[in-house]
Design a protein around this motif. Structure first.
Motif, PDB file in Angstrom:
ATOM      1  N   TYR A 195       0.832  -1.212   0.000  1.00 22.97           N
ATOM      2  CA  TYR A 195       0.000   0.000   0.000  1.00 22.97           C
ATOM      3  C   TYR A 195       0.862   1.257   0.000  1.00 22.97           C
ATOM      4  O   TYR A 195       0.488   2.268  -0.584  1.00 22.97           O
ATOM      5  N   ASP A 196       2.038   1.187   0.600  1.00 22.20           N
ATOM      6  CA  ASP A 196       2.906   2.369   0.643  1.00 22.20           C
ATOM      7  C   ASP A 196       3.598   2.632  -0.688  1.00 22.20           C
ATOM      8  O   ASP A 196       4.257   3.653  -0.854  1.00 22.20           O
ATOM      9  N   ASP A 197       3.448   1.745  -1.664  1.00 26.13           N
ATOM     10  CA  ASP A 197       3.993   1.965  -3.009  1.00 26.13           C
ATOM     11  C   ASP A 197       3.016   2.705  -3.915  1.00 26.13           C
ATOM     12  O   ASP A 197       3.385   3.139  -5.008  1.00 26.13           O
ATOM     13  N   ILE A 198       1.759   2.817  -3.508  1.00 22.06           N
ATOM     14  CA  ILE A 198       0.742   3.479  -4.335  1.00 22.06           C
ATOM     15  C   ILE A 198       1.053   4.973  -4.380  1.00 22.06           C
ATOM     16  O   ILE A 198       1.243   5.608  -3.347  1.00 22.06           O
ATOM     17  N   ALA A 199       1.132   5.515  -5.595  1.00 22.04           N
ATOM     18  CA  ALA A 199       1.644   6.872  -5.798  1.00 22.04           C
ATOM     19  C   ALA A 199       0.617   7.979  -5.651  1.00 22.04           C
ATOM     20  O   ALA A 199       0.990   9.142  -5.618  1.00 22.04           O
ATOM     21  N   MET A 200      -0.673   7.649  -5.580  1.00 19.00           N
ATOM     22  CA  MET A 200      -1.646   8.729  -5.476  1.00 19.00           C
ATOM     23  C   MET A 200      -2.868   8.314  -4.670  1.00 19.00           C
ATOM     24  O   MET A 200      -3.248   7.147  -4.648  1.00 19.00           O
ATOM     25  N   ALA A 201      -3.417   9.296  -3.995  1.00 17.19           N
ATOM     26  CA  ALA A 201      -4.666   9.127  -3.257  1.00 17.19           C
ATOM     27  C   ALA A 201      -5.573  10.284  -3.649  1.00 17.19           C
ATOM     28  O   ALA A 201      -5.098  11.387  -3.933  1.00 17.19           O
ATOM     29  N   LEU A 202      -6.862  10.031  -3.685  1.00 20.03           N
ATOM     30  CA  LEU A 202      -7.815  11.096  -3.991  1.00 20.03           C
ATOM     31  C   LEU A 202      -8.220  11.782  -2.697  1.00 20.03           C
ATOM     32  O   LEU A 202      -8.528  11.117  -1.715  1.00 20.03           O
ATOM     33  N   ALA A 203      -8.195  13.096  -2.706  1.00 18.09           N
ATOM     34  CA  ALA A 203      -8.614  13.893  -1.552  1.00 18.09           C
ATOM     35  C   ALA A 203     -10.081  14.238  -1.750  1.00 18.09           C
ATOM     36  O   ALA A 203     -10.436  15.001  -2.645  1.00 18.09           O
ATOM     37  N   CYS A 204     -10.941  13.655  -0.914  1.00 18.12           N
ATOM     38  CA  CYS A 204     -12.385  13.792  -1.084  1.00 18.12           C
ATOM     39  C   CYS A 204     -13.013  14.469   0.123  1.00 18.12           C
ATOM     40  O   CYS A 204     -12.839  14.013   1.257  1.00 18.12           O
ATOM     41  N   PRO A 205     -13.786  15.539  -0.084  1.00 17.51           N
ATOM     42  CA  PRO A 205     -14.478  16.176   1.034  1.00 17.51           C
ATOM     43  C   PRO A 205     -15.645  15.324   1.550  1.00 17.51           C
ATOM     44  O   PRO A 205     -16.353  14.700   0.764  1.00 17.51           O
ATOM     45  N   VAL A 206     -15.801  15.325   2.848  1.00 18.25           N
ATOM     46  CA  VAL A 206     -16.954  14.678   3.477  1.00 18.25           C
ATOM     47  C   VAL A 206     -18.137  15.627   3.312  1.00 18.25           C
ATOM     48  O   VAL A 206     -18.044  16.808   3.657  1.00 18.25           O
ATOM     49  N   VAL A 207     -19.251  15.125   2.763  1.00 15.65           N
ATOM     50  CA  VAL A 207     -20.422  15.982   2.549  1.00 15.65           C
ATOM     51  C   VAL A 207     -21.590  15.620   3.465  1.00 15.65           C
ATOM     52  O   VAL A 207     -22.530  16.404   3.594  1.00 15.65           O
TER      53      VAL A 207
END
Length: 176
Positions: free
Chosen positions: A75-87
């Motif tokens: 999991y620490d090799d994954i290069a991107m995460a999506l930043a999602c607002p809580v609605v």
């Protein structure tokens, strides 16, 4: 790793055999072998490509949850995460609604085989690092359960403080 190497070797052997058959029937045609395989690319050495002229793995440069689940990366090799607002928050169901759905993620999913076998996972939530673009480890049991066009539903496990997640806050989610 061993299973990935077996798949690679089997595929390469079949392609090499097919290449030899075609070349014997059509000696004037030069045939090159090209493979595209992120899991294999993650574990092989260049010597394992002796019969291959081209390697074009799909998401090797980024990785994703699916690749981590099958063991071709961590999991620490994954290069991107999506930043999602809580609605929205639904405390009684321990669910958060994110502005992050099928148009933000893909509609790809994996079936969990570890903590809760059979559940569908559209993304894994990771710990946020305050005032940082980076993220920490996967929050065990916290995952993107379902998605619609624009929104996603995140399950918050009992071990996590539900009240620490607020409307307007940002969750970071590793994609599948």
């Amino acid at each position: 790793r061993e299973e990935l190497m077996e798949v690679h070797q089997s595929s390469t052997d079949l392609l090499t055999c097919l290449k030899r058959q075609c070349e014997s029937m059509h000696p004037a045609i030069a045939i090159e072998l090209s493979i595209g395989d992120t899991p294999t690319c993650s574990v092989i050495d260049s010597k394992d490509l002796k019969d291959i002229q081209e390697m074009r793995p799909g998401n090797f440069v980024f990785y994703d949850v699916e690749q981590a689940e099958i063991g071709s990366c961590g999991y620490d090799d994954i290069a991107m995460a999506l930043a999602c607002p809580v609605v929205a928050r639904h405390k009684s169901r321990r669910e958060l609604i994110l502005y992050g759905g099928g148009v933000h993620f893909s509609k790809d999913r994996v079936t969990d085989t570890t903590t809760q076998p059979g559940r569908t996972v559209f993304g894994r939530v990771v710990r946020s690092i305050p005032d940082s673009l980076y993220w920490g480890s996967v929050i065990e049991g916290m995952y993107l359960r379902s998605i619609s066009q624009e929104h996603g539903i995140v399950v918050v496990p009992p071990e996590e403080d539900f009240d620490s997640f607020s409307v307007g806050g940002i969750l970071k989610v590793l994609p599948v």
